[in-house]
Write an enzyme that holds these catalytic residues in place. Structure first.
Site, PDB file in Angstrom:
ATOM      1  N   CYS A  62       1.370  -0.937  -0.271  1.00 51.50           N
ATOM      2  CA  CYS A  62      -0.112  -0.244  -0.267  1.00 51.50           C
ATOM      3  C   CYS A  62       0.852   1.211  -0.028  1.00 51.50           C
ATOM      4  O   CYS A  62       1.768   1.477   0.807  1.00 51.50           O
ATOM      5  CB  CYS A  62      -0.626   0.016   0.682  1.00 51.50           C
ATOM      6  SG  CYS A  62      -2.106   0.927   1.272  1.00 51.50           S
ATOM      7  N   ASN A  79      -9.040   3.381   3.641  1.00 50.10           N
ATOM      8  CA  ASN A  79      -8.864   5.162   3.830  1.00 50.10           C
ATOM      9  C   ASN A  79      -7.468   4.769   2.846  1.00 50.10           C
ATOM     10  O   ASN A  79      -7.310   6.342   2.181  1.00 50.10           O
ATOM     11  CB  ASN A  79      -7.219   4.918   5.056  1.00 50.10           C
ATOM     12  CG  ASN A  79      -6.228   4.267   4.963  1.00 50.10           C
ATOM     13  OD1 ASN A  79      -6.430   3.076   4.239  1.00 50.10           O
ATOM     14  ND2 ASN A  79      -5.681   4.260   5.941  1.00 50.10           N
ATOM     15  N   HIS A  90      -4.279   6.427  -3.862  1.00 55.87           N
ATOM     16  CA  HIS A  90      -3.784   5.556  -2.396  1.00 55.87           C
ATOM     17  C   HIS A  90      -4.449   4.446  -2.310  1.00 55.87           C
ATOM     18  O   HIS A  90      -5.240   4.449  -2.894  1.00 55.87           O
ATOM     19  CB  HIS A  90      -4.354   6.705  -0.875  1.00 55.87           C
ATOM     20  CG  HIS A  90      -3.560   5.833   0.385  1.00 55.87           C
ATOM     21  ND1 HIS A  90      -4.480   6.134   1.407  1.00 55.87           N
ATOM     22  CD2 HIS A  90      -2.330   4.841   0.119  1.00 55.87           C
ATOM     23  CE1 HIS A  90      -4.364   4.175   2.075  1.00 55.87           C
ATOM     24  NE2 HIS A  90      -3.046   4.869   1.558  1.00 55.87           N
ATOM     25  N   HIS A 125       4.484   2.643   1.901  1.00 53.37           N
ATOM     26  CA  HIS A 125       4.034   2.644   3.133  1.00 53.37           C
ATOM     27  C   HIS A 125       4.300   2.071   4.253  1.00 53.37           C
ATOM     28  O   HIS A 125       4.035   1.517   5.170  1.00 53.37           O
ATOM     29  CB  HIS A 125       3.597   3.720   3.588  1.00 53.37           C
ATOM     30  CG  HIS A 125       2.391   3.820   3.143  1.00 53.37           C
ATOM     31  ND1 HIS A 125       1.443   5.197   2.636  1.00 53.37           N
ATOM     32  CD2 HIS A 125       0.933   2.939   3.864  1.00 53.37           C
ATOM     33  CE1 HIS A 125       0.215   4.922   1.847  1.00 53.37           C
ATOM     34  NE2 HIS A 125       0.113   3.452   3.004  1.00 53.37           N
ATOM     35  N   ASN A 126       4.123   0.343   3.427  1.00 52.72           N
ATOM     36  CA  ASN A 126       3.705  -0.732   4.180  1.00 52.72           C
ATOM     37  C   ASN A 126       4.620  -2.078   3.128  1.00 52.72           C
ATOM     38  O   ASN A 126       4.688  -2.364   2.155  1.00 52.72           O
ATOM     39  CB  ASN A 126       2.090  -1.567   3.778  1.00 52.72           C
ATOM     40  CG  ASN A 126       1.293  -0.740   5.019  1.00 52.72           C
ATOM     41  OD1 ASN A 126       1.483   0.500   5.772  1.00 52.72           O
ATOM     42  ND2 ASN A 126      -0.013  -0.839   4.561  1.00 52.72           N
ATOM     43  N   HIS A 177       3.237   8.649   7.253  1.00 51.12           N
ATOM     44  CA  HIS A 177       2.457   8.244   5.848  1.00 51.12           C
ATOM     45  C   HIS A 177       1.262   9.710   5.928  1.00 51.12           C
ATOM     46  O   HIS A 177       0.905   8.817   4.757  1.00 51.12           O
ATOM     47  CB  HIS A 177       2.686   7.136   5.978  1.00 51.12           C
ATOM     48  CG  HIS A 177       1.421   6.179   6.424  1.00 51.12           C
ATOM     49  ND1 HIS A 177       1.194   6.647   7.797  1.00 51.12           N
ATOM     50  CD2 HIS A 177       0.350   5.127   5.916  1.00 51.12           C
ATOM     51  CE1 HIS A 177       0.005   6.355   7.825  1.00 51.12           C
ATOM     52  NE2 HIS A 177      -0.495   5.541   6.877  1.00 51.12           N
ATOM     53  N   GLY A 178       0.748  10.171   6.770  1.00 47.88           N
ATOM     54  CA  GLY A 178      -0.532  10.669   6.476  1.00 47.88           C
ATOM     55  C   GLY A 178      -0.469  11.141   7.853  1.00 47.88           C
ATOM     56  O   GLY A 178       0.460  11.572   8.840  1.00 47.88           O
ATOM     57  N   GLY A 192      -2.689  10.321  10.121  1.00 53.76           N
ATOM     58  CA  GLY A 192      -2.845   9.319  11.533  1.00 53.76           C
ATOM     59  C   GLY A 192      -4.246   9.449  11.526  1.00 53.76           C
ATOM     60  O   GLY A 192      -4.704  10.613  11.857  1.00 53.76           O
TER      61      GLY A 192
END
Length: 372
Positions: free
Chosen positions: A70, A129, A161, A232-233, A288-289, A291
């Site tokens: 992701c 998300n 995203h 980001h994962n 990454h954002g 949260g």
DNA sequence: ATGTGC
């Protein structure tokens, strides 16, 4: 707190105790050398989100979670900021949750991807998300770095995203069925098998974002140029302080590969930043954002009392939110997220970023299809 | 997060 742990956040940052506890727990795992919590740290299912973990010998699929690969992809469109026709653009964005009618085999071939059961979902954003957002420049802070990326302040960008859909889910489920939250020796048959599946999902997720972008651009009758794409994962073998480590990132964007995008919620700015400073001490990772602040069910309960669904389909920026799934509309409302400015301020205070530019939402596309 | 759960 264990000396293996670092949390990059100011005293004012709202970090739940459960997230810190989860980070503490990961530091106790066999082979774990270091764990870093980023300013968007929040509790996940067993393991925290907004964190990076460096281990020796062992790998922990559970820390990565189900959505392997992701991440965020950014394209610059040829649509002009001063020629936005919101209603017309919103009307064009239909059918994008359906199966992709383009050549999936050609996409797979161009990414050197073997077939997988998730292939019918290639080109779809999914739920949670995930989003696609058309954005316009709010402010250019570092013109040189902005131009270096080929960016033009008059043009809209498309931020995608999404992840590996059912593919990463299947990989985690297989692991959990056999090992629960336990790890694997990286250099074992099962370890190598997981890593191969992980690498496949990572590539698939990137191909997915690319396909999503071409679908959306086609729907908008626009052209686009690739700017950047960052997961980001993910799990990588990375040298840290002279030692080869297994670097797990869960909701943490790699800071060792150039500029990154840190999006807020759909009601706030997105930051384009350059990683700087002592990144090794942050395990080469950034937030990454924004949260999540409230759990999904709490978000629904609180926000249904205060806001109609339609009021959540417009933001303070005058942007539109396309989302006919009411549960998702409430779960993903800006109020359910932390303030992105605080996350950015914490990264600035830690000397880990320089701001290149900020973007604001024009249209946020969540899963449009009605499911409620 | 999820070819979405009871």
């Amino acid at each position: 707190m264990s000396e293996k742990i670092r949390i990059i956040a100011s005293e004012q940052a709202w970090i739940e105790g459960e997230a810190v506890q989860q980070l503490e727990n990961t530091a106790k795992l066999p082979g774990m050398q270091r764990a870093v919590g980023l300013p968007d740290l929040h509790p996940g299912k067993g393991a925290p989100i907004g964190a990076a973990f460096a281990s020796e010998e062992m790998i922990y699929p559970y820390l990565l979670g189900n959505d392997i690969g992701c991440g965020m992809g950014l394209w610059q469109t040829d649509l002009k900021k001063n020629k936005i026709k919101l209603d017309k653009m919103v009307d064009k964005l239909t059918g994008l949750d359906d199966q992709y009618d383009g050549d999936i085999q050609a996409v797979l071939a161009s990414h050197d991807l073997a077939p997988s059961p998730a292939d019918p979902f290639l080109g779809t954003i999914g739920g949670g998300n995930h989003f696609v957002e058309l954005q316009k420049v709010n402010e250019v802070v570092d013109q040189a770095a902005f131009s270096e990326l080929g960016l033009d302040k008059k043009r809209l960008v498309l931020l995608v995203h999404s992840g590996s859909r059912g593919l990463g889910e299947g990989i985690l489920q297989k692991h959990v069925a056999a090992h629960k939250a336990a790890g694997l020796v990286a250099d074992s048959e099962e370890g190598r098998e997981y890593l191969a599946a992980h690498d496949h999902a990572l590539k698939w997720a990137k191909a997915n974002r690319e396909t999503i972008s071409s679908r959306f651009l086609a729907a908008l009758r626009a052209d686009g140029e690739f700017v950047l794409d960052l997961p980001h994962n993910l799990l990588t073998q990375t040298e840290i302080c002279g030692e080869k480590r297994w670097l797990h990132r869960k909701g943490a964007v790699p800071a060792n590969g150039g500029p990154v995008v840190i999006p807020g919620s759909r009601g706030s700015l997105t930051y384009l930043v350059a990683p700087v400073g002592d990144l090794e001490n942050a395990l080469f990772s950034l937030a990454h954002g924004a949260g999540r602040k409230w759990q999904r069910s709490a978000s629904r309960d609180r926000l249904r009392k205060k806001f109609s669904a339609d009021s959540l389909r417009r933001t303070d920026f005058g942007s539109r939110v396309i989302c006919e799934d009411k549960n998702l509309l409430y779960e993903e409302a800006p109020q359910a997220y932390k303030k992105i400015d605080l996350v950015i301020n914490d990264l600035l205070a830690a000397g880990l970023i320089e701001i290149i530019a900020t973007y604001q939402p024009v249209i946020t596309y969540k899963r449009r299809t009605r499911v409620d």
